[in-house]
Scaffold this active site. Structure first.
Site, PDB file in Angstrom:
ATOM      1  N   CYS A   1       3.120 122.688 -43.289  1.00  0.00           N
ATOM      2  CA  CYS A   1       4.076 123.422 -44.138  1.00  0.00           C
ATOM      3  C   CYS A   1       4.062 124.907 -43.743  1.00  0.00           C
ATOM      4  O   CYS A   1       3.236 125.344 -42.928  1.00  0.00           O
ATOM      5  CB  CYS A   1       3.700 123.246 -45.605  1.00  0.00           C
ATOM      6  SG  CYS A   1       2.251 124.207 -46.051  1.00  0.00           S
TER       7      CYS A   1
ATOM      8  N   HIS B   1      -4.402 122.469 -48.556  1.00  0.00           N
ATOM      9  CA  HIS B   1      -3.854 121.607 -47.513  1.00  0.00           C
ATOM     10  C   HIS B   1      -4.858 121.349 -46.395  1.00  0.00           C
ATOM     11  O   HIS B   1      -5.758 122.154 -46.137  1.00  0.00           O
ATOM     12  CB  HIS B   1      -2.582 122.229 -46.952  1.00  0.00           C
ATOM     13  CG  HIS B   1      -1.436 122.193 -47.925  1.00  0.00           C
ATOM     14  ND1 HIS B   1      -0.158 122.559 -47.613  1.00  0.00           N
ATOM     15  CD2 HIS B   1      -1.402 121.799 -49.240  1.00  0.00           C
ATOM     16  CE1 HIS B   1       0.634 122.406 -48.678  1.00  0.00           C
ATOM     17  NE2 HIS B   1      -0.111 121.950 -49.673  1.00  0.00           N
TER      18      HIS B   1
ATOM     19  N   GLU C   1      -4.663 121.395 -43.123  1.00  0.00           N
ATOM     20  CA  GLU C   1      -4.745 122.330 -41.991  1.00  0.00           C
ATOM     21  C   GLU C   1      -5.520 123.579 -42.396  1.00  0.00           C
ATOM     22  O   GLU C   1      -6.347 124.096 -41.629  1.00  0.00           O
ATOM     23  CB  GLU C   1      -3.332 122.731 -41.529  1.00  0.00           C
ATOM     24  CG  GLU C   1      -2.474 121.574 -41.059  1.00  0.00           C
ATOM     25  CD  GLU C   1      -1.671 120.901 -42.181  1.00  0.00           C
ATOM     26  OE1 GLU C   1      -2.151 120.875 -43.339  1.00  0.00           O
ATOM     27  OE2 GLU C   1      -0.597 120.385 -41.886  1.00  0.00           O
TER      28      GLU C   1
ATOM     29  N   CYS D   1       0.595 126.645 -44.345  1.00  0.00           N
ATOM     30  CA  CYS D   1      -0.409 126.298 -43.321  1.00  0.00           C
ATOM     31  C   CYS D   1      -0.050 126.954 -42.000  1.00  0.00           C
ATOM     32  O   CYS D   1      -0.935 127.389 -41.252  1.00  0.00           O
ATOM     33  CB  CYS D   1      -0.500 124.785 -43.156  1.00  0.00           C
ATOM     34  SG  CYS D   1      -1.306 123.991 -44.554  1.00  0.00           S
TER      35      CYS D   1
HETATM   36  O1  LIG Z   1       0.986 121.255 -44.478  1.00  0.00           O
HETATM   37  C1  LIG Z   1       0.705 120.388 -45.314  1.00  0.00           C
HETATM   38  C2  LIG Z   1       1.630 119.924 -46.244  1.00  0.00           C
HETATM   39  C3  LIG Z   1       1.217 119.101 -47.247  1.00  0.00           C
HETATM   40  N1  LIG Z   1      -0.069 118.730 -47.329  1.00  0.00           N
HETATM   41  C4  LIG Z   1      -0.509 117.891 -48.445  1.00  0.00           C
HETATM   42  C5  LIG Z   1      -0.324 118.504 -49.800  1.00  0.00           C
HETATM   43  C6  LIG Z   1      -0.122 117.309 -50.672  1.00  0.00           C
HETATM   44  O2  LIG Z   1      -1.397 116.824 -51.100  1.00  0.00           O
HETATM   45  C7  LIG Z   1       0.552 116.302 -49.749  1.00  0.00           C
HETATM   46  C8  LIG Z   1       2.060 116.270 -49.850  1.00  0.00           C
HETATM   47  O3  LIG Z   1       2.383 115.497 -50.945  1.00  0.00           O
HETATM   48  P1  LIG Z   1       3.791 114.750 -51.080  1.00  0.00           P
HETATM   49  O4  LIG Z   1       3.514 113.710 -52.124  1.00  0.00           O
HETATM   50  O5  LIG Z   1       4.123 114.112 -49.735  1.00  0.00           O
HETATM   51  O6  LIG Z   1       4.782 115.772 -51.509  1.00  0.00           O
HETATM   52  O7  LIG Z   1       0.250 116.703 -48.437  1.00  0.00           O
HETATM   53  C9  LIG Z   1      -0.994 119.128 -46.407  1.00  0.00           C
HETATM   54  O8  LIG Z   1      -2.197 118.787 -46.467  1.00  0.00           O
HETATM   55  N2  LIG Z   1      -0.561 119.934 -45.401  1.00  0.00           N
HETATM   56 ZN   LIG Z   2       0.345 123.133 -45.751  1.00  0.00          ZN
END
Ligand SMILES: O=c1ccn([C@H]2C[C@H](O)[C@@H](COP(=O)(O)O)O2)c(=O)[nH]1
Ligand SMILES: [Zn+2]
Length: 165
Positions: free
Chosen positions: A104, A78, A80, A107
């Site tokens: 999320c 991710h 972050e 992160c």
């Molecule tokens: O904290 C976060 C949450 C998600 N991501 C990234 C991981 C994935 O590549 C996308 C999420 O994909 P969706 O198609 O919207 O489910 O975002 C992140 O970098 N940081």
């Molecule tokens: Zn994340």
């Protein structure tokens, strides 16, 4: 001459850097960028969502649905977390993180452990998901400030034409 009045704010600048970083992402659905800033308004880390070093983004899946192991979710690092890991080699205590998407739960654990004290975000599109609910609960309990920004401007246009410099 008087100074320009239409320069971008610090928030717009750092969120702009986060968004520009997200443009490097190969994720076809969601491109996330993050930018870490210290107490002197210096950028100390940037990242975007992508596969870990050495893992081919042509060979691994970008699907959202299907068998878990055939989706992107177990593999993507991710934005972050990448920004934290890519930092310039300093202690991140007291820094802020600008991120396009609310972090999320995974992160958020890294954000808390790194000593970052403020999360500034643009979108909270996964707010209804359990991971986002757990994330907010942890960040709030850890005393981390959460700030959703609504920029005054809707876009920043960058020309790469040398005549515009
Ligand atoms: O904290 C976060 C949450 C998600 N991501 C990234 C991981 C994935 O590549 C996308 C999420 O994909 P969706 O198609 O919207 O489910 O975002 C992140 O970098 N940081
Ligand atoms: Zn994340």
């Amino acid at each position: 001459m008087t100074k320009r009045a239409d320069y971008i704010s610090w928030d717009e600048y750092f969120m702009g850097v986060a968004l520009l970083s997200g443009k490097r992402s190969k994720d076809p659905s969601t491109q996330v960028g993050a930018c870490i800033v210290n107490q002197q308004n210096k950028i100390v880390g940037v990242g975007y969502n992508g596969l870990p070093i050495g893992i081919s983004d042509d060979e691994f899946p970008w699907d959202k649905e299907g068998d878990f192991l055939n989706t992107k979710y177990p593999y993507v690092c991710h934005a972050e977390l990448n920004a934290i890991l890519n930092n310039i080699g300093i202690n991140l205590e007291g820094c802020k993180i600008y991120t396009a998407l609310f972090p999320c739960n995974e992160c958020s654990k890294a954000i808390i452990q790194s000593g970052i004290k403020e999360v500034v975000y643009l979108s909270d599109k996964h707010a209804h998901k359990e991971s986002a609910i757990a994330s907010k609960k942890m960040l709030q309990t850890a005393g981390i400030a959460l700030r959703k920004i609504t920029p005054r401007i809707s876009e920043v246009v960058l020309s790469l034409d040398e005549k515009d410099v």
